[in-house]
Design a protein around this motif. Structure first.
Motif, PDB file in Angstrom:
ATOM      1  N   ASP A  22       0.832  -1.206   0.000  1.00  0.00           N
ATOM      2  CA  ASP A  22       0.000   0.000   0.000  1.00  0.00           C
ATOM      3  C   ASP A  22       0.866   1.255   0.000  1.00  0.00           C
ATOM      4  OD1 ASP A  22      -2.249  -1.556  -0.013  1.00  0.00           O
ATOM      5  OD2 ASP A  22      -2.739  -1.262   2.109  1.00  0.00           O
ATOM      6  N   HIS A  23       1.909   1.245   0.803  1.00  0.00           N
ATOM      7  CA  HIS A  23       2.785   2.415   0.905  1.00  0.00           C
ATOM      8  C   HIS A  23       3.502   2.676  -0.420  1.00  0.00           C
ATOM      9  CE1 HIS A  23       5.663   5.296   2.452  1.00  0.00           C
ATOM     10  NE2 HIS A  23       6.650   4.535   1.991  1.00  0.00           N
ATOM     11  N   SER A  26       1.224   3.880  -3.135  1.00  0.00           N
ATOM     12  CA  SER A  26       0.817   5.279  -2.929  1.00  0.00           C
ATOM     13  C   SER A  26       1.906   6.236  -3.400  1.00  0.00           C
ATOM     14  CB  SER A  26       0.511   5.528  -1.446  1.00  0.00           C
ATOM     15  OG  SER A  26       1.698   5.549  -0.666  1.00  0.00           O
ATOM     16  N   GLU A  27       3.145   5.736  -3.481  1.00  0.00           N
ATOM     17  CA  GLU A  27       4.255   6.558  -3.954  1.00  0.00           C
ATOM     18  C   GLU A  27       4.485   6.412  -5.464  1.00  0.00           C
ATOM     19  OE1 GLU A  27       7.796   6.035  -1.591  1.00  0.00           O
ATOM     20  OE2 GLU A  27       6.998   7.498  -0.169  1.00  0.00           O
ATOM     21  N   LEU A 108       8.572   3.095   7.160  1.00  0.00           N
ATOM     22  CA  LEU A 108       8.269   3.132   5.731  1.00  0.00           C
ATOM     23  C   LEU A 108       9.062   4.231   5.042  1.00  0.00           C
ATOM     24  CD1 LEU A 108       4.416   2.528   5.863  1.00  0.00           C
ATOM     25  CD2 LEU A 108       6.203   0.895   5.211  1.00  0.00           C
ATOM     26  N   GLU A 109       9.324   5.303   5.770  1.00  0.00           N
ATOM     27  CA  GLU A 109      10.110   6.398   5.194  1.00  0.00           C
ATOM     28  C   GLU A 109      11.545   5.947   4.918  1.00  0.00           C
ATOM     29  OE1 GLU A 109       8.159   6.603   7.831  1.00  0.00           O
ATOM     30  OE2 GLU A 109       6.560   7.858   6.972  1.00  0.00           O
ATOM     31  N   SER A 112      11.497   3.665   1.852  1.00  0.00           N
ATOM     32  CA  SER A 112      11.374   4.444   0.622  1.00  0.00           C
ATOM     33  C   SER A 112      12.703   5.094   0.247  1.00  0.00           C
ATOM     34  CB  SER A 112      10.307   5.533   0.787  1.00  0.00           C
ATOM     35  OG  SER A 112       9.024   4.965   0.900  1.00  0.00           O
TER      36      SER A 112
END
Length: 236
Positions: A22-23, A26-27, A108-109, A112
């Motif tokens: 999902d993360h 979304s990016e 999550l950051e 990424s």
């Protein structure tokens, strides 16, 4: 932010996989999720990916084996995701060709940022290497690794999927000796069970026939008696 990169996530924990998928989606990433090592290998073979995220503790085929198999065929970035904290596991994963290691739980950051960093380097590398993936060898052999086409004296050869996999594996690792068991486990992704060696022998024989490669004076695939095979094609 639109990244337009394809990510393969191999993770057996459904909740972690859902959150990561999902993360990343979304990016702007395209994400394929596989829940087992074998499924991950099958997905990897079906489509091109820009980065692979691999858990170490996977059913069917573990993450270590998957990393080794992918690295034999590609320089795609591999990022290990694992709850293991031992230095030995980290070192083993990196030694098998992984590019980075993120220990669970992770933000999550951070994930990424790691992905973006590896993608930048890989895409620069790809832009430099793409023109070098259509390789000409002595004795009329030409292998286009990007389009998966093989020509002999400009004639397109009709290889089966397994023949291509065998040739690609050995040609990408020239002069490295592969035992029949290693070839079977890599290409068929199954442990050698007594019949695998015969299967490899049959496919190598067929591949050699198409390459017009005489076993007594090999120019492409050489038999190392009592050990296995290696690719000896001379790059022009």
């Amino acid at each position: 932010m639109k990244h337009e990169a394809n990510v393969l996530l191999v993770e057996d924990d459904k909740e972690i996989a859902r959150i990561v998928c999902d993360h990343l989606r979304s990016e702007g990433y395209g994400v394929t999720w596989a829940s087992t090592g074998r499924e991950g290998w099958e997905d990897y073979k079906l489509s091109p990916y820009d980065i692979v995220l691999v858990d170490l503790m996977l059913p069917e085929v573990d993450g270590f084996t998957l990393c080794r198999s992918i690295r034999k065929e590609s320089d795609v970035p591999i990022l290990i995701l694992s709850a293991r904290l031992e230095d030995e596991s980290k070192i083993r994963g990196l030694d098998l060709g992984a590019d980075d290691y993120v220990t669970k739980p992770f933000s999550l950051e951070e994930l990424s940022a790691r992905i973006a960093s590896h993608l930048r380097r890989y895409l620069r590398y790809q832009n430099q290497q793409d023109t070098d993936r259509d390789i000409h060898y002595a004795h009329g052999l030409r292998i286009d690794f990007l389009s998966k086409r093989v020509r002999l004296h400009e004639e397109l050869l009709q290889l089966t999927a397994k023949e291509w996999d065998l040739l690609c594996l050995m040609a990408n690792n020239p002069f490295e000796i592969f035992s029949k068991s290693a070839l079977y486990e890599h290409v068929w992704q199954q442990p050698e069970d007594g019949n695998g060696n015969n299967t490899v022998t049959v496919h190598i024989k067929s591949l050699r026939a198409k390459l017009q490669d005489d076993t007594r004076s090999s120019t492409f695939i050489q038999t190392v008696w009592g050990v296995g095979y290696r690719f000896i094609g001379e790059v022009l």
